[in-house]
Design an enzyme around this catalytic site. Structure first.
Site, PDB file in Angstrom:
ATOM      1  N   GLY A 279      48.251 -89.217 -84.039  1.00 40.45           N
ATOM      2  CA  GLY A 279      49.664 -89.547 -84.232  1.00 40.45           C
ATOM      3  C   GLY A 279      50.021 -90.848 -83.539  1.00 40.45           C
TER       4      GLY A 279
ATOM      5  CD  GLU B 149      42.720 -81.475 -76.451  1.00 42.83           C
ATOM      6  OE1 GLU B 149      43.759 -81.211 -77.085  1.00 42.83           O
ATOM      7  OE2 GLU B 149      41.982 -80.625 -75.955  1.00 42.83           O
TER       8      GLU B 149
ATOM      9  CG  ASP C 206      53.143 -83.642 -77.705  1.00 49.26           C
ATOM     10  OD1 ASP C 206      54.149 -84.216 -78.143  1.00 49.26           O
ATOM     11  OD2 ASP C 206      52.467 -82.834 -78.371  1.00 49.26           O
TER      12      ASP C 206
HETATM   13  O1  F6P Z   1      50.458 -84.389 -80.960  1.00 53.98           O
HETATM   14  C1  F6P Z   1      51.629 -85.112 -80.891  1.00 53.98           C
HETATM   15  C2  F6P Z   1      52.627 -84.642 -81.894  1.00 53.98           C
HETATM   16  O2  F6P Z   1      53.720 -85.468 -81.742  1.00 53.98           O
HETATM   17  C3  F6P Z   1      53.010 -83.178 -81.771  1.00 53.98           C
HETATM   18  O3  F6P Z   1      54.042 -82.939 -80.855  1.00 53.98           O
HETATM   19  C4  F6P Z   1      53.385 -82.848 -83.195  1.00 53.98           C
HETATM   20  O4  F6P Z   1      53.165 -81.493 -83.479  1.00 53.98           O
HETATM   21  C5  F6P Z   1      52.486 -83.705 -83.999  1.00 53.98           C
HETATM   22  O5  F6P Z   1      52.154 -84.811 -83.215  1.00 53.98           O
HETATM   23  C6  F6P Z   1      53.104 -84.111 -85.311  1.00 53.98           C
HETATM   24  O6  F6P Z   1      52.412 -85.185 -85.857  1.00 53.98           O
HETATM   25  P1  F6P Z   1      52.241 -85.519 -87.404  1.00 53.98           P
HETATM   26  O7  F6P Z   1      53.487 -85.091 -88.107  1.00 53.98           O
HETATM   27  O8  F6P Z   1      52.023 -86.985 -87.420  1.00 53.98           O
HETATM   28  O9  F6P Z   1      51.051 -84.758 -87.868  1.00 53.98           O
END
Ligand code: F6P
Length: 341
Positions: free
Chosen positions: A10, A103, A127
């Site tokens: 993300g 991660e 996060d």
């Molecule tokens: O891991 C970070 C994060 O922002 C989470 O809080 C959220 O669930 C996820 O990414 C959403 O990301 P995307 O919509 O890009 O898959």
């Protein structure tokens, strides 16, 4: 030394500041050259490469998103794997990879390093859930955006004497909820680390309403009420096979309304928290991490990443970053909870 940079997972405000920090320090001080891989590991596996010279990073520290693009591609899937990636590196004269990611990205980087590839890392998660670093860039920006949104929710809530529920990001941990909720003076903060009964939430809401306040409830997307075992998910899986979260706030609102009789509205902040310009704090942190990542390439610190400890940038092994999540400790939640209701 010619280095290929990728941003993966993300996006997060500050990614461009990392890229700029690495390229400036690397080209001006460390005698390095850079290219970018397009869209994370996908660009590595497909040999999709962009020029990354000083002129390409001009003025980008304040720019949101990532100029390289990102994806959640797993470099071991499809035609990927260490041999294929080494072929791409050799064909393009690239000596090492700088992987900026969370991660999933760092886990893949570790496997590739174990297979002999030369990779260093920069931790990234909005996060703030990586244990090996005190704070990650992007988190401060997300908290600022969420706090500003909550200040706005409070004025409309006050005008209508409504309870307002604000849903923020936080898949496994509640750092964004905790910080923005405390900053905005929330009457309840609901996080994945703390299962809570709806009756308790209703008591906090009622107590605020009894004092003439419009209650504000902040909920992290990964929160589970005590009668549920999995976070709320209604939109399938993401590219890493994880449930796509979001929507718990909309579910809680009618429950709160039923239990208290107070009209309740929910707002999901979603990707607004990840977009736009990074705060000054995040620009500085990201720039320092990028510069330090260039330094550790010169030290051949393969399998290592840069991290923040206190106010200093340090180097830690990938395995340390992958070991455990940085959850909100009990005492931090208890401290915030003293002000609920
Ligand atoms: O891991 C970070 C994060 O922002 C989470 O809080 C959220 O669930 C996820 O990414 C959403 O990301 P995307 O919509 O890009 O898959």
């Amino acid at each position: 030394m010619r280095i290929g940079i990728l941003t993966s997972g993300g996006d997060c405000p500050g990614l461009n500041a990392v890229i700029r920090g690495a390229v400036l320090k690397g080209t001006e001080i460390n005698g390095q050259e850079f290219v970018g891989f397009k869209d994370g590991w996908r660009g590595v596996v497909n040999g999709d490469i962009l020029p990354l010279e000083r002129s390409n990073v001009r003025g980008i520290a304040k720019q949101g998103g990532t100029i390289l693009g990102t994806s959640r591609t797993n470099p071991f899937e499809g035609n990927g794997g260490p041999e294929r990636i080494q072929e791409i590196l050799d064909a393009n004269g690239i000596d090492a990879i700088m992987a900026i990611g969370g991660e999933g990205t760092l886990a893949a980087a570790k496997r590739l390093t174990d297979a002999g590839l030369k990779i260093v890392g920069v931790p990234k998660t909005v996060d703030n859930d990586l244990d090996a670093t005190d704070y990650t860039f992007g988190f401060d920006t997300a908290v600022e955006i969420a706090t500003e949104a909550m200040d706005r929710l409070r004025t409309t809530g006050d005008s209508h004497s409504r309870c307002m529920v604000a849903e923020v990001m936080g898949r496994h941990v509640g750092w964004i909820a905790l910080h923005s909720g405390m900053a905005a003076g929330a009457h309840a903060i609901l996080i994945p680390e703390q299962k809570t009964s709806m009756e308790q939430v209703a008591r906090w809401v009622q107590s605020a309403a009894d004092r003439g306040r419009a209650p504000l409830v902040v909920v992290a997307e990964g929160f589970m009420p005590d009668h549920e075992d999995d976070p709320h998910s209604e939109r399938g899986l993401d590219a890493f096979g994880r449930p796509r979260l979001g929507g718990i706030g909309e579910r809680l609102a009618p429950m709160i309304e039923d239990l208290t009789g107070i009209e309740t509205r929910a707002t999901t902040l979603g990707h607004i928290q990840r977009g736009g310009v990074p705060t000054a704090y995040d620009r500085v942190l990201a720039t320092r991490l990028g510069m330090a990542a260039s330094d550790i390439v010169n030290e051949s610190a393969w399998g290592q990443m840069v991290a923040l400890r206190g106010t200093e940038i340090v180097t830690v092994g990938f395995e340390e970053a992958l070991g455990k999540l940085k959850v909100v400790p009990q005492h931090r939640y208890d401290e915030a909870a003293m002000l609920f209701g």
